[in-house]
Design a protein around this motif. Structure first.
Motif, PDB file in Angstrom:
ATOM      1  N   THR A 219      -4.161   2.563  -0.165  1.00 30.40           N
ATOM      2  CA  THR A 219      -2.984   3.392   0.091  1.00 30.40           C
ATOM      3  C   THR A 219      -1.960   2.642   0.940  1.00 30.40           C
ATOM      4  OG1 THR A 219      -4.335   5.405  -0.030  1.00 30.40           O
ATOM      5  CG2 THR A 219      -2.186   5.591   1.046  1.00 30.40           C
ATOM      6  N   LEU A 220      -2.429   1.942   1.963  1.00 34.71           N
ATOM      7  CA  LEU A 220      -1.511   1.195   2.832  1.00 34.71           C
ATOM      8  C   LEU A 220      -0.809   0.076   2.065  1.00 34.71           C
ATOM      9  CD1 LEU A 220      -3.752   1.004   6.020  1.00 34.71           C
ATOM     10  CD2 LEU A 220      -1.608   2.275   5.801  1.00 34.71           C
ATOM     11  N   ARG A 221      -1.540  -0.635   1.244  1.00 31.80           N
ATOM     12  CA  ARG A 221      -0.930  -1.716   0.460  1.00 31.80           C
ATOM     13  C   ARG A 221       0.060  -1.159  -0.568  1.00 31.80           C
ATOM     14  NH1 ARG A 221      -3.743  -6.326   1.687  1.00 31.80           N
ATOM     15  NH2 ARG A 221      -5.856  -6.016   2.521  1.00 31.80           N
ATOM     16  N   ALA A 222      -0.294  -0.010  -1.162  1.00 31.70           N
ATOM     17  CA  ALA A 222       0.619   0.622  -2.115  1.00 31.70           C
ATOM     18  C   ALA A 222       1.875   1.113  -1.407  1.00 31.70           C
ATOM     19  CB  ALA A 222      -0.087   1.782  -2.814  1.00 31.70           C
ATOM     20  N   PHE A 223       1.701   1.621  -0.194  1.00 29.10           N
ATOM     21  CA  PHE A 223       2.846   2.132   0.558  1.00 29.10           C
ATOM     22  C   PHE A 223       3.813   1.006   0.926  1.00 29.10           C
ATOM     23  CE2 PHE A 223       4.755   3.698   4.621  1.00 29.10           C
ATOM     24  CZ  PHE A 223       5.506   4.731   4.060  1.00 29.10           C
ATOM     25  N   GLN A 224       3.281  -0.176   1.150  1.00 30.09           N
ATOM     26  CA  GLN A 224       4.160  -1.323   1.418  1.00 30.09           C
ATOM     27  C   GLN A 224       5.119  -1.531   0.251  1.00 30.09           C
ATOM     28  OE1 GLN A 224       2.376  -5.259   1.240  1.00 30.09           O
ATOM     29  NE2 GLN A 224       3.582  -5.939   3.038  1.00 30.09           N
ATOM     30  N   ALA A 225       4.625  -1.395  -0.974  1.00 26.57           N
ATOM     31  CA  ALA A 225       5.484  -1.541  -2.151  1.00 26.57           C
ATOM     32  C   ALA A 225       6.471  -0.392  -2.255  1.00 26.57           C
ATOM     33  CB  ALA A 225       4.625  -1.615  -3.414  1.00 26.57           C
ATOM     34  N   VAL A 226       6.065   0.794  -1.831  1.00 25.10           N
ATOM     35  CA  VAL A 226       6.971   1.948  -1.839  1.00 25.10           C
ATOM     36  C   VAL A 226       8.149   1.706  -0.897  1.00 25.10           C
ATOM     37  CG1 VAL A 226       7.192   4.401  -1.224  1.00 25.10           C
ATOM     38  CG2 VAL A 226       5.179   3.605  -2.491  1.00 25.10           C
ATOM     39  N   LEU A 227       7.871   1.167   0.287  1.00 26.81           N
ATOM     40  CA  LEU A 227       8.929   0.924   1.268  1.00 26.81           C
ATOM     41  C   LEU A 227       9.980  -0.066   0.770  1.00 26.81           C
ATOM     42  CD1 LEU A 227       7.008   0.779   4.681  1.00 26.81           C
ATOM     43  CD2 LEU A 227       8.480   2.608   3.817  1.00 26.81           C
ATOM     44  N   ALA A 228       9.567  -0.941  -0.134  1.00 30.88           N
ATOM     45  CA  ALA A 228      10.519  -1.926  -0.654  1.00 30.88           C
ATOM     46  C   ALA A 228      11.663  -1.262  -1.414  1.00 30.88           C
ATOM     47  CB  ALA A 228       9.790  -2.914  -1.564  1.00 30.88           C
ATOM     48  N   VAL A 229      11.392  -0.092  -2.006  1.00 28.55           N
ATOM     49  CA  VAL A 229      12.433   0.624  -2.761  1.00 28.55           C
ATOM     50  C   VAL A 229      12.846   1.921  -2.078  1.00 28.55           C
ATOM     51  CG1 VAL A 229      11.708  -0.369  -4.965  1.00 28.55           C
ATOM     52  CG2 VAL A 229      10.691   1.774  -4.203  1.00 28.55           C
ATOM     53  N   ASN A 230      12.060   2.336  -1.102  1.00 34.68           N
ATOM     54  CA  ASN A 230      12.326   3.603  -0.410  1.00 34.68           C
ATOM     55  C   ASN A 230      12.038   3.397   1.077  1.00 34.68           C
ATOM     56  OD1 ASN A 230      12.546   6.246   0.447  1.00 34.68           O
ATOM     57  ND2 ASN A 230      11.291   7.115  -1.188  1.00 34.68           N
ATOM     58  N   PRO A 231      12.920   2.676   1.781  1.00 35.21           N
ATOM     59  CA  PRO A 231      12.647   2.277   3.168  1.00 35.21           C
ATOM     60  C   PRO A 231      12.561   3.425   4.157  1.00 35.21           C
ATOM     61  CG  PRO A 231      14.890   1.704   2.534  1.00 35.21           C
ATOM     62  CD  PRO A 231      14.194   2.125   1.290  1.00 35.21           C
ATOM     63  N   GLU A 232      12.987   4.621   3.780  1.00 39.38           N
ATOM     64  CA  GLU A 232      12.911   5.765   4.686  1.00 39.38           C
ATOM     65  C   GLU A 232      11.593   6.530   4.555  1.00 39.38           C
ATOM     66  OE1 GLU A 232      15.309   6.237   6.942  1.00 39.38           O
ATOM     67  OE2 GLU A 232      16.107   4.391   6.069  1.00 39.38           O
ATOM     68  N   ALA A 233      10.762   6.155   3.602  1.00 38.88           N
ATOM     69  CA  ALA A 233       9.510   6.875   3.360  1.00 38.88           C
ATOM     70  C   ALA A 233       8.578   6.779   4.566  1.00 38.88           C
ATOM     71  CB  ALA A 233       8.824   6.327   2.113  1.00 38.88           C
ATOM     72  N   GLN A 234       7.663   7.726   4.657  1.00 42.95           N
ATOM     73  CA  GLN A 234       6.707   7.747   5.760  1.00 42.95           C
ATOM     74  C   GLN A 234       5.336   8.142   5.223  1.00 42.95           C
ATOM     75  OE1 GLN A 234       8.140   9.694   9.269  1.00 42.95           O
ATOM     76  NE2 GLN A 234       6.864   8.303  10.465  1.00 42.95           N
ATOM     77  N   LEU A 235       4.304   7.601   5.844  1.00 43.87           N
ATOM     78  CA  LEU A 235       2.923   7.911   5.474  1.00 43.87           C
ATOM     79  C   LEU A 235       2.196   8.455   6.699  1.00 43.87           C
ATOM     80  CD1 LEU A 235       0.420   7.784   3.590  1.00 43.87           C
ATOM     81  CD2 LEU A 235       0.127   5.386   4.305  1.00 43.87           C
ATOM     82  N   LEU A 236       1.655   9.660   6.550  1.00 42.83           N
ATOM     83  CA  LEU A 236       0.867  10.282   7.612  1.00 42.83           C
ATOM     84  C   LEU A 236      -0.600  10.237   7.209  1.00 42.83           C
ATOM     85  CD1 LEU A 236       3.030  13.485   8.273  1.00 42.83           C
ATOM     86  CD2 LEU A 236       3.279  11.205   9.276  1.00 42.83           C
ATOM     87  N   ILE A 237      -1.445   9.741   8.109  1.00 45.56           N
ATOM     88  CA  ILE A 237      -2.879   9.634   7.832  1.00 45.56           C
ATOM     89  C   ILE A 237      -3.632  10.491   8.838  1.00 45.56           C
ATOM     90  CG2 ILE A 237      -4.860   8.082   7.708  1.00 45.56           C
ATOM     91  CD1 ILE A 237      -2.945   5.862   6.877  1.00 45.56           C
ATOM     92  N   VAL A 238      -4.333  11.500   8.335  1.00 47.55           N
ATOM     93  CA  VAL A 238      -5.079  12.438   9.172  1.00 47.55           C
ATOM     94  C   VAL A 238      -6.568  12.170   9.001  1.00 47.55           C
ATOM     95  CG1 VAL A 238      -5.648  14.857   9.592  1.00 47.55           C
ATOM     96  CG2 VAL A 238      -3.296  14.200   8.995  1.00 47.55           C
ATOM     97  N   GLY A 239      -7.261  12.003  10.115  1.00 46.18           N
ATOM     98  CA  GLY A 239      -8.703  11.813  10.057  1.00 46.18           C
ATOM     99  C   GLY A 239      -9.176  10.743  11.007  1.00 46.18           C
TER     100      GLY A 239
END
Length: 396
Positions: A219-239
């Protein structure tokens, strides 16, 4: 739906609140609903820290057994023998069902039902001692094949039951549920504003015990790719869990910075708020040896809150997510597949809304605990009426 005949039912739960986990939630929700339907109902569970306070508030009787995890099945068998053959037993694990089935053969107890979740069907605690593991496998095969019926939480788990029992078990699939009155959509904008989150950002949420198979690293590695096109995105991890520190290190190494927040373990009110303020739920859980995802109640919690889900295209979550209807199922080992799904949903609010609405409707119509409990209870009633001492051949 419950009206059939009076029943004395005992739930034998090796994992039960106040300890926390998916099986604990499963057992508690079944108990809460079944207690209202039975002539008499009781839970047999281990004595654990905090049990006295929990039991005082529970809407049913809980008998605590002083036993370790390894001796619980013996203590449970003795308790079942004292209850007698007028009682039907439902076992949250196959471990405690074997002795109950031995009592059943002697007509010392009533019909025996077993729940199947996933990991316990692949567990090999004696894999280094082949003779001991063979005995363990035989005990599991006996419990599953001789049970009046085995209730699997997913089609994936049902297949594991059939494999473990060599096709001798009578299996029904009854997926898990959740509580749509507690997990429900909320005021997303107000919740974000109250927590200082950007109102227009795409917020992804992951809720899991932080262990390797949950795929937080993917998920973290995938989110890095998301930020490249959507720099305002955020990921919340609960647990919480043993992988928290390695995941935090990975997030730092990937340069994710403040775009990822590790929130730790939350109480249920805080957890519901996280679901309500997020846009997409993502949890690409994978199988690692005998450690598998038998279902994944978190996917249903997210659906109940109106979130589309991104999950694996293998294992039990395939029953929790309807691909392209309530979410997207992807290869959990592929960073590219997970990031593509995340980017797709971030860019398509109509798809998010459509999938979220369908997910909540599915929970409301099928996958809520009162409905799940009623269907399992009805099946227990029907099988109990027809039940006779087992005549199927002993498992080899």
């Amino acid at each position: 739906m419950y009206a059939f005949k009076p029943m004395r039912l005992v739930l034998v739960a090796q994992d039960f609140p106040p300890t926390r986990g998916g099986i604990q939630s499963y057992c508690f929700e079944l108990a809460r609903n079944w207690a209202l339907a039975c002539e008499r109902f009781v839970v047999l569970a281990p004595e654990v820290s905090g049990a006295r306070n929990f039991d005082a508030d529970a809407p049913f009787d809980v008998h605590r057994l002083r036993a370790t995890q390894n001796s619980f099945f013996i203590a449970a068998a003795l308790a079942l023998g004292r209850l007698g053959r007028s009682w039907v037993s439902f076992h949250s694990h196959w471990y405690s069902a074997g002795p109950a089935l031995a009592l059943r053969r002697g007509r010392a107890t009533g019909p025996v039902f077993v729940a199947a979740h996933g990991r316990e069907l692949l567990h090999e605690p004696w894999h280094r001692v082949r003779s001991a593991q063979a005995v363990y496998d035989r005990a599991r095969r006996f419990a599953l094949s001789r049970a009046t019926c085995v209730f699997a939480v997913s089609q994936f788990t049902s297949e594991l039951v059939s494999r473990s029992s060599r096709g001798r078990a009578l299996v029904e699939v009854h997926p898990n549920g959740t509580d749509p009155t507690r997990f429900r959509p909320g005021a997303r904008v107000e919740l974000r504003r109250a927590r200082g989150l950007e109102l227009g950002a795409s917020i992804f949420l992951c809720v899991a015990r932080l262990v390797a198979r949950k795929g937080i690293d993917t998920t973290l590695r995938a989110f890095q790719a998301v930020l490249a096109v959507n720099p305002e995105a955020q990921l919340l991890i609960v647990g919480e869990g043993p992988e928290r520190a390695p995941c935090e290190t990975l997030a730092s190494t990937l340069g994710l910075g403040s775009r990822v927040r590790f929130l730790g373990a939350l109480n249920q009110d805080e957890l519901v708020c996280c679901y309500q303020l997020a846009d997409v739920f993502v949890l690409p859980a994978r199988s690692e040896g005998s450690d598998v995802e038998g279902f994944g109640i978190a996917y249903l919690e997210a659906s109940a809150c109106g979130l589309p889900c991104i999950g694996p295209n293998v294992g039990g979550p395939c029953d929790a997510i309807v691909h392209e209807q309530t979410g997207i199922c992807v290869d959990p080992t592929s960073v590219a597949a997970v990031s593509d799904a995340m980017k797709r949903l971030a860019a398509d609010p109509e798809a998010r809304s459509r999938m979220g609405d369908r997910g909540r409707q599915r929970v409301l119509s099928e996958l809520n605990w009162p409905g799940v409990a009623a269907r399992i209870f009805r099946s227990i009633q029907l099988h109990s009426v027809r039940s006779q001492p087992a005549t199927r051949p002993d498992p080899a």
